[in-house]
Design an enzyme around this catalytic site. Structure first.
Site, PDB file in Angstrom:
ATOM      1  N   GLU A   1       3.038  -6.953  13.254  1.00  0.00           N
ATOM      2  CA  GLU A   1       2.007  -7.138  14.283  1.00  0.00           C
ATOM      3  C   GLU A   1       1.481  -8.583  14.193  1.00  0.00           C
ATOM      4  OE1 GLU A   1      -1.275  -4.463  13.791  1.00  0.00           O
ATOM      5  OE2 GLU A   1      -2.228  -5.092  15.642  1.00  0.00           O
TER       6      GLU A   1
ATOM      7  N   ARG B   1       0.820  -1.212   0.000  1.00  0.00           N
ATOM      8  CA  ARG B   1       0.000   0.000   0.000  1.00  0.00           C
ATOM      9  C   ARG B   1       0.854   1.261   0.000  1.00  0.00           C
ATOM     10  NH1 ARG B   1      -2.828  -3.952   2.951  1.00  0.00           N
ATOM     11  NH2 ARG B   1      -1.760  -3.381   4.858  1.00  0.00           N
TER      12      ARG B   1
HETATM   13  P1  AMP Z   1       4.018  -2.634  12.089  1.00  0.00           P
HETATM   14  O1  AMP Z   1       5.293  -3.199  11.509  1.00  0.00           O
HETATM   15  O2  AMP Z   1       3.557  -3.387  13.305  1.00  0.00           O
HETATM   16  O3  AMP Z   1       4.107  -1.146  12.311  1.00  0.00           O
HETATM   17  O4  AMP Z   1       2.880  -2.908  10.997  1.00  0.00           O
HETATM   18  C1  AMP Z   1       2.735  -2.064   9.904  1.00  0.00           C
HETATM   19  C2  AMP Z   1       2.517  -2.822   8.630  1.00  0.00           C
HETATM   20  O5  AMP Z   1       1.560  -3.859   8.778  1.00  0.00           O
HETATM   21  C3  AMP Z   1       1.987  -1.894   7.546  1.00  0.00           C
HETATM   22  O6  AMP Z   1       2.550  -2.271   6.291  1.00  0.00           O
HETATM   23  C4  AMP Z   1       0.496  -2.123   7.586  1.00  0.00           C
HETATM   24  O7  AMP Z   1      -0.059  -2.068   6.297  1.00  0.00           O
HETATM   25  C5  AMP Z   1       0.312  -3.494   8.221  1.00  0.00           C
HETATM   26  N1  AMP Z   1      -0.640  -3.489   9.331  1.00  0.00           N
HETATM   27  C6  AMP Z   1      -0.352  -3.703  10.644  1.00  0.00           C
HETATM   28  N2  AMP Z   1      -1.438  -3.653  11.410  1.00  0.00           N
HETATM   29  C7  AMP Z   1      -2.457  -3.356  10.582  1.00  0.00           C
HETATM   30  C8  AMP Z   1      -3.854  -3.131  10.783  1.00  0.00           C
HETATM   31  N3  AMP Z   1      -4.420  -3.192  12.003  1.00  0.00           N
HETATM   32  N4  AMP Z   1      -4.605  -2.821   9.695  1.00  0.00           N
HETATM   33  C9  AMP Z   1      -4.047  -2.744   8.469  1.00  0.00           C
HETATM   34  N5  AMP Z   1      -2.747  -2.948   8.206  1.00  0.00           N
HETATM   35  C10 AMP Z   1      -1.950  -3.250   9.251  1.00  0.00           C
END
Ligand code: AMP
Length: 180
Positions: free
Chosen positions: A100, A63
């Site tokens: 995550e 995205r």
């Molecule tokens: P993080 O590495 O934990 O900051 O996760 C960010 C990445 O995971 C981004 O590329 C987001 O698109 C995706 N992502 C994590 N959590 C979500 C969520 N609740 N909704 C949509 N995309 C998420």
């Protein structure tokens, strides 16, 4: 950074329990499909960086490519993709990171950024900050000067903003949602 006349929150769709139970998936496809909101989001994301000498926007797969391509155009900057492993055809550098919901590796072309280049990092959402931190590591390994990192969505409870700020990267986001 927010455009108060546009309701970005309502333009984002929430899918509970995707891709696994307990995750509230923040789906920006609904925002992207609305011409007025998409333009306003891109305008708001680039506005703090208009006079910052950004030479490249780096977008995180997938995205971040959509947002980053539009932002590059607005800033008259180039675009560089940060991809999941195995997708880039030329010589790469690679970093492992935890999400995550999982673990993965991401790559950049070794020659994608010349040392000292002013780069703006983008993705749709920052949660724990693990993905963005990995992107910062790749960019810095290539000698990039990171002007900032911007996201449509912040999940503040997961601490990603603080994690990036601890690395000396300033963070801007359009909206925040409670919880995961
Ligand atoms: P993080 O590495 O934990 O900051 O996760 C960010 C990445 O995971 C981004 O590329 C987001 O698109 C995706 N992502 C994590 N959590 C979500 C969520 N609740 N909704 C949509 N995309 C998420």
């Amino acid at each position: 950074m927010s455009d108060t006349s546009i309701d970005f929150v309502s333009a984002i769709r929430t899918i509970p329990d995707y891709p696994k139970p307990g995750i509230m998936f923040r789906d920006i496809t609904t925002l992207l499909a609305d011409p007025e909101v998409f333009r306003a989001a891109v305008d708001a994301m680039v506005s703090p960086y208009k006079d910052q000498g950004v030479a490249l926007v780096a977008g995180i797969e997938a995205r971040g490519f959509i947002l980053g391509g539009a932002m590059s155009h607005q800033l008259s900057a180039g675009f560089v993709p940060i991809r999941k492993k195995g997708k880039l055809p030329h010589e790469t550098i690679r970093v492992a990171y935890s999400l995550e919901y999982g673990v993965d590796e991401m790559e950049m072309h070794r020659d994608a950024v010349a040392p000292g280049t002013r780069v703006l990092l983008t993705d749709d959402l920052i949660a724990t900050g693990g993905t963005a931190e990995a992107a910062v590591k790749l960019l810095r390994e290539l000698g990039a000067e990171i002007v900032g990192a911007c996201f449509v969505i912040d999940l503040p409870e997961l601490g990603g903003r603080r994690r990036l700020e601890a690395l000396g990267v300033s963070v801007k986001t359009l909206v925040a949602f409670d919880g995961h």
